[in-house]
Write a protein that holds these residues in place. Structure first.
Motif, PDB file in Angstrom:
ATOM      1  N   LEU A   1     -16.287 -22.952 -21.035  1.00  0.00           N
ATOM      2  CA  LEU A   1     -16.029 -23.834 -19.896  1.00  0.00           C
ATOM      3  C   LEU A   1     -16.891 -25.087 -19.963  1.00  0.00           C
ATOM      4  O   LEU A   1     -16.402 -26.200 -19.724  1.00  0.00           O
ATOM      5  CB  LEU A   1     -16.299 -23.078 -18.594  1.00  0.00           C
ATOM      6  N   LEU A   2     -18.162 -24.929 -20.301  1.00  0.00           N
ATOM      7  CA  LEU A   2     -19.058 -26.083 -20.415  1.00  0.00           C
ATOM      8  C   LEU A   2     -18.564 -27.043 -21.486  1.00  0.00           C
ATOM      9  O   LEU A   2     -18.497 -28.260 -21.269  1.00  0.00           O
ATOM     10  CB  LEU A   2     -20.469 -25.610 -20.744  1.00  0.00           C
ATOM     11  N   ARG A   3     -18.214 -26.509 -22.657  1.00  0.00           N
ATOM     12  CA  ARG A   3     -17.769 -27.368 -23.758  1.00  0.00           C
ATOM     13  C   ARG A   3     -16.527 -28.150 -23.363  1.00  0.00           C
ATOM     14  O   ARG A   3     -16.432 -29.351 -23.624  1.00  0.00           O
ATOM     15  CB  ARG A   3     -17.477 -26.505 -24.990  1.00  0.00           C
ATOM     16  N   GLU A   4     -15.576 -27.486 -22.697  1.00  0.00           N
ATOM     17  CA  GLU A   4     -14.344 -28.167 -22.337  1.00  0.00           C
ATOM     18  C   GLU A   4     -14.574 -29.199 -21.233  1.00  0.00           C
ATOM     19  O   GLU A   4     -13.940 -30.254 -21.223  1.00  0.00           O
ATOM     20  CB  GLU A   4     -13.286 -27.150 -21.910  1.00  0.00           C
ATOM     21  N   ALA A   5     -15.479 -28.892 -20.300  1.00  0.00           N
ATOM     22  CA  ALA A   5     -15.771 -29.850 -19.237  1.00  0.00           C
ATOM     23  C   ALA A   5     -16.450 -31.093 -19.806  1.00  0.00           C
ATOM     24  O   ALA A   5     -16.128 -32.226 -19.408  1.00  0.00           O
ATOM     25  CB  ALA A   5     -16.641 -29.198 -18.173  1.00  0.00           C
ATOM     26  N   VAL A   6     -17.386 -30.912 -20.723  1.00  0.00           N
ATOM     27  CA  VAL A   6     -18.046 -32.054 -21.348  1.00  0.00           C
ATOM     28  C   VAL A   6     -17.031 -32.865 -22.157  1.00  0.00           C
ATOM     29  O   VAL A   6     -17.055 -34.103 -22.144  1.00  0.00           O
ATOM     30  CB  VAL A   6     -19.215 -31.583 -22.236  1.00  0.00           C
ATOM     31  N   GLU A   7     -16.131 -32.182 -22.836  1.00  0.00           N
ATOM     32  CA  GLU A   7     -15.102 -32.890 -23.599  1.00  0.00           C
ATOM     33  C   GLU A   7     -14.214 -33.717 -22.672  1.00  0.00           C
ATOM     34  O   GLU A   7     -13.854 -34.860 -22.990  1.00  0.00           O
ATOM     35  CB  GLU A   7     -14.251 -31.894 -24.379  1.00  0.00           C
TER      36      GLU A   7
ATOM     37  N   ARG B   1     -24.831 -38.908 -16.616  1.00  0.00           N
ATOM     38  CA  ARG B   1     -25.987 -38.028 -16.615  1.00  0.00           C
ATOM     39  C   ARG B   1     -25.659 -36.706 -17.307  1.00  0.00           C
ATOM     40  O   ARG B   1     -26.448 -36.202 -18.114  1.00  0.00           O
ATOM     41  CB  ARG B   1     -26.461 -37.763 -15.184  1.00  0.00           C
ATOM     42  N   ALA B   2     -24.501 -36.155 -16.998  1.00  0.00           N
ATOM     43  CA  ALA B   2     -24.096 -34.897 -17.620  1.00  0.00           C
ATOM     44  C   ALA B   2     -23.922 -35.052 -19.128  1.00  0.00           C
ATOM     45  O   ALA B   2     -24.302 -34.172 -19.908  1.00  0.00           O
ATOM     46  CB  ALA B   2     -22.808 -34.383 -16.990  1.00  0.00           C
ATOM     47  N   LEU B   3     -23.358 -36.184 -19.565  1.00  0.00           N
ATOM     48  CA  LEU B   3     -23.177 -36.414 -20.994  1.00  0.00           C
ATOM     49  C   LEU B   3     -24.514 -36.603 -21.696  1.00  0.00           C
ATOM     50  O   LEU B   3     -24.705 -36.134 -22.823  1.00  0.00           O
ATOM     51  CB  LEU B   3     -22.269 -37.626 -21.213  1.00  0.00           C
ATOM     52  N   ASP B   4     -25.452 -37.280 -21.042  1.00  0.00           N
ATOM     53  CA  ASP B   4     -26.798 -37.401 -21.605  1.00  0.00           C
ATOM     54  C   ASP B   4     -27.443 -36.027 -21.748  1.00  0.00           C
ATOM     55  O   ASP B   4     -28.080 -35.718 -22.768  1.00  0.00           O
ATOM     56  CB  ASP B   4     -27.677 -38.275 -20.706  1.00  0.00           C
ATOM     57  N   GLN B   5     -27.282 -35.212 -20.734  1.00  0.00           N
ATOM     58  CA  GLN B   5     -27.863 -33.877 -20.772  1.00  0.00           C
ATOM     59  C   GLN B   5     -27.203 -33.012 -21.845  1.00  0.00           C
ATOM     60  O   GLN B   5     -27.868 -32.193 -22.493  1.00  0.00           O
ATOM     61  CB  GLN B   5     -27.738 -33.218 -19.398  1.00  0.00           C
ATOM     62  N   ALA B   6     -25.913 -33.200 -22.054  1.00  0.00           N
ATOM     63  CA  ALA B   6     -25.217 -32.460 -23.106  1.00  0.00           C
ATOM     64  C   ALA B   6     -25.779 -32.825 -24.476  1.00  0.00           C
ATOM     65  O   ALA B   6     -25.973 -31.957 -25.341  1.00  0.00           O
ATOM     66  CB  ALA B   6     -23.721 -32.752 -23.053  1.00  0.00           C
ATOM     67  N   LEU B   7     -26.051 -34.112 -24.676  1.00  0.00           N
ATOM     68  CA  LEU B   7     -26.658 -34.546 -25.931  1.00  0.00           C
ATOM     69  C   LEU B   7     -28.041 -33.930 -26.091  1.00  0.00           C
ATOM     70  O   LEU B   7     -28.420 -33.479 -27.178  1.00  0.00           O
ATOM     71  CB  LEU B   7     -26.748 -36.068 -25.972  1.00  0.00           C
ATOM     72  N   GLY B   8     -28.810 -33.884 -25.002  1.00  0.00           N
ATOM     73  CA  GLY B   8     -30.123 -33.263 -25.052  1.00  0.00           C
ATOM     74  C   GLY B   8     -30.045 -31.790 -25.408  1.00  0.00           C
ATOM     75  O   GLY B   8     -30.861 -31.282 -26.188  1.00  0.00           O
ATOM     76  N   LEU B   9     -29.061 -31.083 -24.852  1.00  0.00           N
ATOM     77  CA  LEU B   9     -28.885 -29.673 -25.182  1.00  0.00           C
ATOM     78  C   LEU B   9     -28.583 -29.490 -26.666  1.00  0.00           C
ATOM     79  O   LEU B   9     -29.097 -28.575 -27.313  1.00  0.00           O
ATOM     80  CB  LEU B   9     -27.734 -29.085 -24.362  1.00  0.00           C
ATOM     81  N   ALA B  10     -27.737 -30.370 -27.193  1.00  0.00           N
ATOM     82  CA  ALA B  10     -27.383 -30.272 -28.614  1.00  0.00           C
ATOM     83  C   ALA B  10     -28.602 -30.502 -29.505  1.00  0.00           C
ATOM     84  O   ALA B  10     -28.740 -29.872 -30.561  1.00  0.00           O
ATOM     85  CB  ALA B  10     -26.284 -31.271 -28.949  1.00  0.00           C
ATOM     86  N   MET B  11     -29.510 -31.390 -29.087  1.00  0.00           N
ATOM     87  CA  MET B  11     -30.712 -31.650 -29.867  1.00  0.00           C
ATOM     88  C   MET B  11     -31.720 -30.508 -29.713  1.00  0.00           C
ATOM     89  O   MET B  11     -32.406 -30.136 -30.668  1.00  0.00           O
ATOM     90  CB  MET B  11     -31.340 -32.966 -29.409  1.00  0.00           C
ATOM     91  N   TYR B  12     -31.780 -29.919 -28.504  1.00  0.00           N
ATOM     92  CA  TYR B  12     -32.739 -28.855 -28.228  1.00  0.00           C
ATOM     93  C   TYR B  12     -32.339 -27.535 -28.886  1.00  0.00           C
ATOM     94  O   TYR B  12     -33.181 -26.804 -29.414  1.00  0.00           O
ATOM     95  CB  TYR B  12     -32.862 -28.655 -26.721  1.00  0.00           C
TER      96      TYR B  12
ATOM     97  N   ALA C   1     -18.759 -36.060 -29.452  1.00  0.00           N
ATOM     98  CA  ALA C   1     -18.918 -37.458 -29.059  1.00  0.00           C
ATOM     99  C   ALA C   1     -18.470 -38.387 -30.178  1.00  0.00           C
ATOM    100  O   ALA C   1     -17.758 -39.367 -29.950  1.00  0.00           O
ATOM    101  CB  ALA C   1     -20.371 -37.740 -28.683  1.00  0.00           C
ATOM    102  N   ALA C   2     -18.891 -38.089 -31.388  1.00  0.00           N
ATOM    103  CA  ALA C   2     -18.485 -38.906 -32.528  1.00  0.00           C
ATOM    104  C   ALA C   2     -16.977 -38.838 -32.732  1.00  0.00           C
ATOM    105  O   ALA C   2     -16.318 -39.848 -32.991  1.00  0.00           O
ATOM    106  CB  ALA C   2     -19.218 -38.448 -33.785  1.00  0.00           C
ATOM    107  N   GLY C   3     -16.432 -37.648 -32.586  1.00  0.00           N
ATOM    108  CA  GLY C   3     -14.998 -37.490 -32.765  1.00  0.00           C
ATOM    109  C   GLY C   3     -14.188 -38.287 -31.761  1.00  0.00           C
ATOM    110  O   GLY C   3     -13.081 -38.753 -32.066  1.00  0.00           O
ATOM    111  N   HIS C   4     -14.734 -38.477 -30.566  1.00  0.00           N
ATOM    112  CA  HIS C   4     -14.039 -39.254 -29.547  1.00  0.00           C
ATOM    113  C   HIS C   4     -14.179 -40.750 -29.775  1.00  0.00           C
ATOM    114  O   HIS C   4     -13.210 -41.502 -29.635  1.00  0.00           O
ATOM    115  CB  HIS C   4     -14.584 -38.916 -28.152  1.00  0.00           C
ATOM    116  N   PHE C   5     -15.387 -41.209 -30.103  1.00  0.00           N
ATOM    117  CA  PHE C   5     -15.664 -42.647 -30.054  1.00  0.00           C
ATOM    118  C   PHE C   5     -15.510 -43.374 -31.385  1.00  0.00           C
ATOM    119  O   PHE C   5     -15.239 -44.583 -31.383  1.00  0.00           O
ATOM    120  CB  PHE C   5     -17.068 -42.888 -29.486  1.00  0.00           C
ATOM    121  N   LEU C   6     -15.665 -42.701 -32.511  1.00  0.00           N
ATOM    122  CA  LEU C   6     -15.524 -43.413 -33.785  1.00  0.00           C
ATOM    123  C   LEU C   6     -14.117 -43.997 -33.965  1.00  0.00           C
ATOM    124  O   LEU C   6     -13.983 -45.161 -34.368  1.00  0.00           O
ATOM    125  CB  LEU C   6     -15.903 -42.496 -34.949  1.00  0.00           C
ATOM    126  N   PRO C   7     -13.046 -43.243 -33.679  1.00  0.00           N
ATOM    127  CA  PRO C   7     -11.719 -43.858 -33.807  1.00  0.00           C
ATOM    128  C   PRO C   7     -11.542 -45.064 -32.883  1.00  0.00           C
ATOM    129  O   PRO C   7     -10.904 -46.052 -33.259  1.00  0.00           O
ATOM    130  CB  PRO C   7     -10.765 -42.719 -33.421  1.00  0.00           C
TER     131      PRO C   7
END
Length: 210
Positions: free
Chosen positions: A71-77, A119-130, A142-148
């Motif tokens: 659920l978290l992954r899909e909401a962030v997506e 804020r939620a997207l920033d926190q998601a990035l922090g979770l991925a780094m942590y 994030a890369a998959g969404h924005f690079l294209p």
């Protein structure tokens, strides 16, 4: 995301989520949970909080999603999809120069604003780094969404390789500026603005060179 004792569907729990009605209900629940993330961020998010935001129970969420992490992954997506739509609308709006630099400048207020769950997207990035083993997908998406989208903003005469290179450079730079902005102090100083302006000048020179 907080762990819940009921964070996975019970053994043998049968679901009929492939029907159009179930898919529509799933999307409705996801939209409501995503709205909650956009408003309140990921801190203290739990399956029970998500259920409250969606006006349902955690068991109903487990009927439609494969646990709290799914659920978290899909909401962030979905948050990223919303931000991407707003970014593209800003980039290709007719009220500014339709150059790569002009488009990137137009996108910046969207990325630094608060309207797309930043804020939620920033926190998601922090979770991925942590905890990359558990949450790497939150950053990779994030890369998959924005690079294209960044490739689409590049001059059409550029080669595919050149577009790929510049898109990756801009993506990495913007991500770095956003991190700096979030950690540059409460007064907003050292928020990456000078670096952002330097990036725009570089893009202008790159486009002028053909």
């Amino acid at each position: 995301m907080k762990e819940d004792s009921e964070n996975a569907a019970p053994a043998g729990y049968r679901r009929s989520v492939g029907t159009p009605r179930a898919q529509a209900r799933r999307r409705e629940l996801l939209e409501l949970v995503t709205d909650d993330l956009a408003a309140h961020g990921l801190v203290d998010l739990s399956l029970r909080r998500a259920a409250k935001a969606a006006g349902t129970t955690h068991k109903v969420l487990l009927y439609h999603f494969d646990g709290a992490e799914d659920l978290l992954r899909e909401a962030v997506e979905l948050l990223r999809e919303r931000r991407l739509a707003s970014s593209l609308a800003a980039a290709f709006a007719p009220d500014h120069a339709q150059t790569l630099a002009g488009r990137v400048r137009a996108v910046w207020p969207v990325l630094t604003g608060t309207g797309e769950g930043q804020r939620a997207l920033d926190q998601a990035l922090g979770l991925a780094m942590y905890d990359p083993e558990r949450h790497a997908a939150l950053a990779v998406d994030a890369a998959g969404h924005f690079l294209p989208a960044l490739r689409e903003m590049c001059p059409p005469q550029w080669s595919d390789q050149h577009k790929d290179e510049i898109a990756e450079l801009v993506f990495a730079a913007l991500r770095g500026f956003l991190v700096q902005r979030r950690t540059g102090g409460s007064d907003g100083a050292s928020g990456g603005e000078a670096g952002f302006e330097a990036l725009l000048r570089m893009l202008e020179r790159e486009e002028a060179a053909g």
